[in-house]
Structures are given as C-alpha cells and as structure tokens.
Enzyme design. Sequence first.
Site: not given
Ligand code: NAD
Length: 327
Positions: A232, A256, A261, A293
Amino acid sequence: MKLYAFSVRDDEKPYFDALPKRFGIELTESEGLITDEAVARLKGFDAVSVLGMQKIDAPVLDALKAAGVRFVATRTIGYNHMDVDYAREIGLHLFNASYEPNGVADYTIMMMLLCLRHYKESLWRTNVNDYSLEGLQGRQMKDLTVGVMGTGHIGATVIRELSGFGCRIIAYDVHPSDEVKKYAEYVDLDTLYKESDIITLHMPLLKSTYHIINKESIAKMKDTVILINCARGALMDIEDLIEGIEQKQIGGLGLDVMEHEEGIVHLDRKLDIISNRQMAYLRQFPNVVHTQHMAFYTDAAVRDMVFTSTEAMLAAEKGEKRRNQIC
Ligand code: NAD
C-alpha cells in the site's frame, strides 16, 4: 440474492456473466461508480460489489443502507477504502476477496531484479540506440540480505520464492510464523533496517503501519538500499522517499503502489492535468520503477476476486461466516 456490481472491467465480465448460473443470483453489471443516480436504481438489491478506487465512506454507506442494501463486497484483498467501523455501527456487512498470493509475490521478486539490474536505465538507453554499459553494473541476489516486513500470505510466499536465490532472508512481523522460520530469520525492525540490501513491504495499511518508511527509518538503512512496495502506497512517506533518492540514501525504488494514487491508477489519464506532483517527480528518477498497482493482475486473481467476494456474501445470507467477511 440480487447483486449490483459496480466498476466492472471488461476482463471481469466473463466471470460476472457466469455468476447467475453458478450461484443462482440475479445480477446487474455496471462500469460506473456508486453515484446518487446509481443509488436510486438500487431499490430491491441486497448486495453490491465494488472495486478499490472508490471510498466506501460514511455517506456512501448511509446511502446504500437507505436503499435497502445489506451486503457490500470489495473485489480486492485490501479494504482500507471502506469505513469498517461505520458499517458495523449501522449494521451493514462488509466482505473482501481472496486469491493466491503467488502473482503479487512473483511481481515483487521481479521488482527486486529490475532495480538490482538497472532495468529502467537500460530501457531508456536501448530506446535511443545507446548500448553502453557504464553505470549499469548490477549485483547478484545470492550475495545480498533481503528484509521482508510483513510475513502474511504474500510476504511468506515472497520468502519461499526468494529462498531459491540463495540470499540471506531476514523478516519482521508482529505475529511471526513457524512456517516462515524454515526460510528466514525473524529480527527486530532496527536490525532489519541496518542489515538489509533490499527491503520489501507486505503489511496492511493500518494506523500502526502508516508512513512506517519515513525519514527516521530510512536514516537507519544502508545507503544503497533498494526499497520495494507492492503493498500500500501510504506505508511510505512519499516526500521522505524523494529526499532519500535525492540524497542518495536510497539506491533504488520498486513501487507498484504510491501514496495518493487514488483517482490516477487503473485509469487512462494521459490527456489530463494530474495534480499529484510528488508522484510525477518521484517516478522520473532513473532508479525509480513505478507501475500502476498491477501486481495482483493475473487471470487467476481476477477470477478469484469476483468469485470469492460473491461467495462470502452468499454464505452470509445463509448465516455462515467465511474468512472474507470483514464485519
Ligand atoms: P496478510 O494479512 O496475509 O499479511 C499481512 C501481515 O502483516 C500479517 O502477517 C500481519 O501480522 C503483518 N503486520 C500487521 N501489522 C504489522 C506491523 N506493524 N509490522 C509488521 N507486520 C505487520 O496480507 P497479504 O494478503 O499478505 O497482503 C499484504 C499487503 O499487500 C497488503 O497491504 C495488501 O493490501 C497488499 N496487496 C497489494 C496488491 C497489489 O496489487 N499491489 C495485491 C494484494 C495485496
């Protein structure tokens, strides 16, 4: 269930078109956003489906509730565009989507390699028949330490994929995972900042993670550090990134996602005057790779985004709670 799907893209259409037969629902598809006129057409609909480019804030939620809608699903994993507390307060149920983490993980590794091997500078040169090598010397992954912040679905998959490169992998998460410990060593944040050649972010955007990459954290990193963000935009302070690149504290950026954005990405804005100056300035540097993105954007993910978000609403209608039910 009667479902009104907003912001439907052409590539989503085949999957939406399959919904009535697959799940026995009544469906209306629209390419538009939720507007006052659209809300007026929602009478009799139980559910709406949206994408991430529109804020589903209190006024929108109030309007949906007043129209009789009970379920609102976003066809994205991230749901920071929805006001969850307010939806809960007025009794609206929210849902998100899920899809395999592999597409985003692959993309993250690609971003690392593009930055390490000066892809953007090379592309610029070859476009004008400049095939020189000066300044393009890269580094190999095997010799590097990669720091992964957030080891959930995507972060853990990045770590598993990275393990094939032979690099040292260190990680930080507020909830460490035993599975990840097979491939990576958990360290505290300061150690991750100090020892990583590449840092990649995979946490959600929360109050606790907003601008986690800022002047202070960048100052703790190696001067040649490569930062990757496929999570994000607002996890990183865009102004501090600019300063970090200008002062050569940051060696490369693979983004990305970028702060502010919304209203820009996923749209053709080439004839418009875009008002995000910081994005325009940051993306012109030779060592900054920026994409629209799109890390999620694979055939498998688009299918699953439509199906899983709809399935979660159907389950809720039957009184079952799926992992894609947010509230
Ligand atoms: P997820 O919920 O499976 O994993 C997130 C992890 O972050 C968890 O293990 C959680 O414990 C950890 N976390 C929370 N707060 C934290 C902190 N302060 N410090 C360290 N770790 C912390 O999520 P995911 O499905 O793996 O997605 C990860 C990210 O990717 C999200 O921000 C999601 O919005 C983003 N995303 C982006 C795209 C894209 O197209 N660019 C696509 C999908 C997801």
